[in-house]
Write a protein that holds these residues in place. Structure first.
Motif, PDB file in Angstrom:
ATOM      1  N   CYS A  39      -5.994  -2.563   0.472  1.00  0.00           N
ATOM      2  CA  CYS A  39      -5.154  -2.551   1.673  1.00  0.00           C
ATOM      3  C   CYS A  39      -5.976  -3.012   2.867  1.00  0.00           C
ATOM      4  O   CYS A  39      -7.149  -2.678   2.998  1.00  0.00           O
ATOM      5  CB  CYS A  39      -4.615  -1.147   1.907  1.00  0.00           C
TER       6      CYS A  39
ATOM      7  N   CYS B 245      -6.438   0.540   5.096  1.00  0.00           N
ATOM      8  CA  CYS B 245      -7.165   1.704   4.584  1.00  0.00           C
ATOM      9  C   CYS B 245      -8.056   1.386   3.385  1.00  0.00           C
ATOM     10  O   CYS B 245      -8.855   2.228   2.978  1.00  0.00           O
ATOM     11  CB  CYS B 245      -6.182   2.816   4.234  1.00  0.00           C
TER      12      CYS B 245
ATOM     13  N   CYS C 257       0.863  -1.174   0.000  1.00  0.00           N
ATOM     14  CA  CYS C 257       0.000   0.000   0.000  1.00  0.00           C
ATOM     15  C   CYS C 257       0.906   1.233   0.000  1.00  0.00           C
ATOM     16  O   CYS C 257       1.904   1.263   0.726  1.00  0.00           O
ATOM     17  CB  CYS C 257      -0.904  -0.013   1.236  1.00  0.00           C
TER      18      CYS C 257
ATOM     19  N   CYS D  68       0.388   2.620   3.716  1.00  0.00           N
ATOM     20  CA  CYS D  68       0.561   1.777   4.901  1.00  0.00           C
ATOM     21  C   CYS D  68       1.750   0.822   4.805  1.00  0.00           C
ATOM     22  O   CYS D  68       2.189   0.300   5.827  1.00  0.00           O
ATOM     23  CB  CYS D  68      -0.702   0.971   5.143  1.00  0.00           C
TER      24      CYS D  68
HETATM   25 ZN   LIG Z   1      -3.191   1.226   3.213  1.00  0.00          ZN
END
Ligand SMILES: [Zn+2]
Length: 93
Positions: A29, A32, A8, A11
């Motif tokens: 992800c 998120c 991601c 992240c």
């Molecule tokens: Zn993410």
């Protein structure tokens, strides 16, 4: 099942487990939900421990180059008889 790695942008990397050959080019992800691209990594090959590798090589070699011995190995010989006559009275295994 195989573990595929995705990254991601916000992240970082995360893993997704799917059946072999069914990895998608993008996965949402875990944190998120943003679409994340698949990373191509080396396969998880586990290295054979040295002792096991030696044993496997010896086993393979013995198939076409058996060891020739002249006598029974000491570890496989029958134990020497005791000189004590009381030992003859002990139960036998
Ligand atoms: Zn993410």
């Amino acid at each position: 099942m195989a573990t595929y790695q995705y990254r991601c942008a916000g992240c970082g990397p995360f893993d997704v487990t799917r059946p072999i050959g069914q990895a998608r080019p993008e996965e949402p992800c875990e944190a998120c939900g943003h679409p994340s691209r698949r990373l191509f990594t080396s396969p998880m090959v586990i290295r054979t421990p040295a002792a096991l590798a030696r044993a496997l090589q010896a086993q393979e070699a013995s198939a076409y180059e058996p060891r020739v011995v002249d006598e029974v190995p000491a570890s496989r010989r029958a134990p020497a008889r005791s000189a004590d006559p009381r030992h003859a009275l002990l139960p036998k295994p």
